[in-house]
Scaffold this motif. Structure first.
Motif, PDB file in Angstrom:
ATOM      1  N   VAL A   1      50.663  -3.034 -31.718  1.00 16.56           N
ATOM      2  CA  VAL A   1      50.176  -2.112 -30.694  1.00 16.56           C
ATOM      3  C   VAL A   1      48.751  -2.525 -30.316  1.00 16.56           C
ATOM      4  CG1 VAL A   1      49.615   0.304 -30.248  1.00 16.56           C
ATOM      5  CG2 VAL A   1      51.597  -0.268 -31.653  1.00 16.56           C
ATOM      6  N   PRO A   2      48.434  -2.546 -29.008  1.00 15.06           N
ATOM      7  CA  PRO A   2      47.080  -2.929 -28.607  1.00 15.06           C
ATOM      8  C   PRO A   2      46.016  -2.027 -29.237  1.00 15.06           C
ATOM      9  CG  PRO A   2      48.524  -2.777 -26.706  1.00 15.06           C
ATOM     10  CD  PRO A   2      49.285  -2.230 -27.871  1.00 15.06           C
ATOM     11  N   LEU A   3      44.858  -2.604 -29.490  1.00 13.27           N
ATOM     12  CA  LEU A   3      43.720  -1.854 -29.993  1.00 13.27           C
ATOM     13  C   LEU A   3      42.937  -1.330 -28.794  1.00 13.27           C
ATOM     14  CD1 LEU A   3      42.516  -4.436 -32.642  1.00 13.27           C
ATOM     15  CD2 LEU A   3      43.885  -2.396 -33.044  1.00 13.27           C
ATOM     16  N   ILE A   4      42.588  -0.046 -28.812  1.00  7.96           N
ATOM     17  CA  ILE A   4      41.882   0.569 -27.698  1.00  7.96           C
ATOM     18  C   ILE A   4      40.610   1.224 -28.219  1.00  7.96           C
ATOM     19  CG2 ILE A   4      41.977   2.306 -25.877  1.00  7.96           C
ATOM     20  CD1 ILE A   4      45.033   1.924 -25.902  1.00  7.96           C
TER      21      ILE A   4
ATOM     22  N   THR B   1      40.688  -2.535 -24.007  1.00  9.89           N
ATOM     23  CA  THR B   1      41.967  -2.743 -24.674  1.00  9.89           C
ATOM     24  C   THR B   1      42.072  -4.190 -25.123  1.00  9.89           C
ATOM     25  OG1 THR B   1      42.984  -1.071 -23.259  1.00  9.89           O
ATOM     26  CG2 THR B   1      44.466  -2.554 -24.420  1.00  9.89           C
ATOM     27  N   LEU B   2      42.431  -4.388 -26.376  1.00  7.60           N
ATOM     28  CA  LEU B   2      42.650  -5.724 -26.922  1.00  7.60           C
ATOM     29  C   LEU B   2      44.121  -5.845 -27.269  1.00  7.60           C
ATOM     30  CD1 LEU B   2      41.692  -8.452 -28.014  1.00  7.60           C
ATOM     31  CD2 LEU B   2      41.224  -7.309 -30.179  1.00  7.60           C
ATOM     32  N   ASP B   3      44.815  -6.707 -26.552  1.00  9.62           N
ATOM     33  CA  ASP B   3      46.238  -6.939 -26.791  1.00  9.62           C
ATOM     34  C   ASP B   3      46.381  -8.275 -27.510  1.00  9.62           C
ATOM     35  OD1 ASP B   3      48.960  -7.192 -26.829  1.00  9.62           O
ATOM     36  OD2 ASP B   3      49.206  -6.979 -24.665  1.00  9.62           O
ATOM     37  N   THR B   4      46.707  -8.214 -28.792  1.00 12.12           N
ATOM     38  CA  THR B   4      46.847  -9.436 -29.587  1.00 12.12           C
ATOM     39  C   THR B   4      48.226 -10.064 -29.443  1.00 12.12           C
ATOM     40  OG1 THR B   4      47.610  -8.268 -31.542  1.00 12.12           O
ATOM     41  CG2 THR B   4      45.224  -8.541 -31.294  1.00 12.12           C
TER      42      THR B   4
ATOM     43  N   MET C   1      39.335  -4.353 -19.168  1.00 10.69           N
ATOM     44  CA  MET C   1      38.518  -3.187 -19.332  1.00 10.69           C
ATOM     45  C   MET C   1      38.670  -2.353 -18.065  1.00 10.69           C
ATOM     46  SD  MET C   1      34.547  -2.903 -20.387  1.00 10.69           S
ATOM     47  CE  MET C   1      33.896  -3.764 -18.998  1.00 10.69           C
ATOM     48  N   HIS C   2      38.729  -1.023 -18.260  1.00  8.59           N
ATOM     49  CA  HIS C   2      38.889  -0.095 -17.142  1.00  8.59           C
ATOM     50  C   HIS C   2      37.902   1.059 -17.271  1.00  8.59           C
ATOM     51  CE1 HIS C   2      42.760  -2.124 -17.090  1.00  8.59           C
ATOM     52  NE2 HIS C   2      42.894  -1.717 -15.838  1.00  8.59           N
ATOM     53  N   PHE C   3      37.561   1.637 -16.135  1.00  7.04           N
ATOM     54  CA  PHE C   3      36.814   2.881 -16.148  1.00  7.04           C
ATOM     55  C   PHE C   3      37.784   3.953 -16.650  1.00  7.04           C
ATOM     56  CE2 PHE C   3      34.574   0.426 -12.952  1.00  7.04           C
ATOM     57  CZ  PHE C   3      33.250   0.723 -13.194  1.00  7.04           C
ATOM     58  N   ALA C   4      37.445   4.637 -17.725  1.00  6.67           N
ATOM     59  CA  ALA C   4      38.338   5.647 -18.285  1.00  6.67           C
ATOM     60  C   ALA C   4      38.443   6.865 -17.380  1.00  6.67           C
ATOM     61  CB  ALA C   4      37.870   6.056 -19.675  1.00  6.67           C
ATOM     62  N   THR C   5      37.416   7.142 -16.605  1.00  2.00           N
ATOM     63  CA  THR C   5      37.427   8.339 -15.761  1.00  2.00           C
ATOM     64  C   THR C   5      38.264   8.159 -14.500  1.00  2.00           C
ATOM     65  OG1 THR C   5      35.343   7.619 -14.771  1.00  2.00           O
ATOM     66  CG2 THR C   5      35.205   9.207 -16.579  1.00  2.00           C
ATOM     67  N   THR C   6      38.365   6.926 -13.982  1.00  2.00           N
ATOM     68  CA  THR C   6      39.111   6.697 -12.744  1.00  2.00           C
ATOM     69  C   THR C   6      40.315   5.782 -12.926  1.00  2.00           C
ATOM     70  OG1 THR C   6      37.800   4.763 -12.127  1.00  2.00           O
ATOM     71  CG2 THR C   6      37.003   6.921 -11.369  1.00  2.00           C
ATOM     72  N   GLY C   7      40.359   5.019 -14.022  1.00  2.00           N
ATOM     73  CA  GLY C   7      41.432   4.047 -14.222  1.00  2.00           C
ATOM     74  C   GLY C   7      41.206   2.742 -13.476  1.00  2.00           C
ATOM     75  N   ARG C   8      40.126   2.675 -12.704  1.00  2.00           N
ATOM     76  CA  ARG C   8      39.820   1.476 -11.919  1.00  2.00           C
ATOM     77  C   ARG C   8      39.443   0.329 -12.856  1.00  2.00           C
ATOM     78  NH1 ARG C   8      34.760  -0.082  -9.244  1.00  2.00           N
ATOM     79  NH2 ARG C   8      33.909   1.736 -10.304  1.00  2.00           N
TER      80      ARG C   8
ATOM     81  N   LEU D   1      37.071  -9.053 -19.946  1.00  2.00           N
ATOM     82  CA  LEU D   1      36.273  -9.521 -21.080  1.00  2.00           C
ATOM     83  C   LEU D   1      36.952 -10.734 -21.711  1.00  2.00           C
ATOM     84  CD1 LEU D   1      35.451  -6.118 -22.781  1.00  2.00           C
ATOM     85  CD2 LEU D   1      34.038  -7.416 -21.207  1.00  2.00           C
ATOM     86  N   THR D   2      36.149 -11.619 -22.255  1.00  2.00           N
ATOM     87  CA  THR D   2      36.653 -12.800 -22.943  1.00  2.00           C
ATOM     88  C   THR D   2      36.119 -12.796 -24.369  1.00  2.00           C
ATOM     89  OG1 THR D   2      36.655 -14.043 -20.873  1.00  2.00           O
ATOM     90  CG2 THR D   2      36.748 -15.315 -22.904  1.00  2.00           C
ATOM     91  N   LEU D   3      37.025 -12.927 -25.339  1.00  2.00           N
ATOM     92  CA  LEU D   3      36.604 -13.023 -26.737  1.00  2.00           C
ATOM     93  C   LEU D   3      36.105 -14.433 -27.015  1.00  2.00           C
ATOM     94  CD1 LEU D   3      39.436 -11.095 -28.587  1.00  2.00           C
ATOM     95  CD2 LEU D   3      37.060 -10.397 -28.295  1.00  2.00           C
TER      96      LEU D   3
END
Length: 64
Positions: free
Chosen positions: A48-51, A41-44, A1-8, A13-15
């Protein structure tokens, strides 16, 4: 998970199996650091990853 405004990056997260469901659904929960727009972002590994963008607003203080 990232801050969308800064990319930081934020907390990873753990499913896990969702305790409120009986159909095997997975969920992830987080407590945000601050109000912001977060990109999850969920990369299965298959497609393509789910965002998903999640907007976190400040708590309503009840005063106006």
């Amino acid at each position: 998970m990232h801050f969308a405004t800064t990319g930081r990056p934020s907390h990873p997260l753990t499913l896990r199996p969702d305790p409120d469901r009986t159909d095997g659904a997975l969920s992830a929960r987080f407590t945000p650091d601050a109000p912001d727009l977060y990109r999850v972002t969920l990369d299965t590994g298959r497609h393509v990853p789910l965002i998903q963008l999640v907007l976190v607003t400040p708590p309503d203080t009840g005063t106006r």
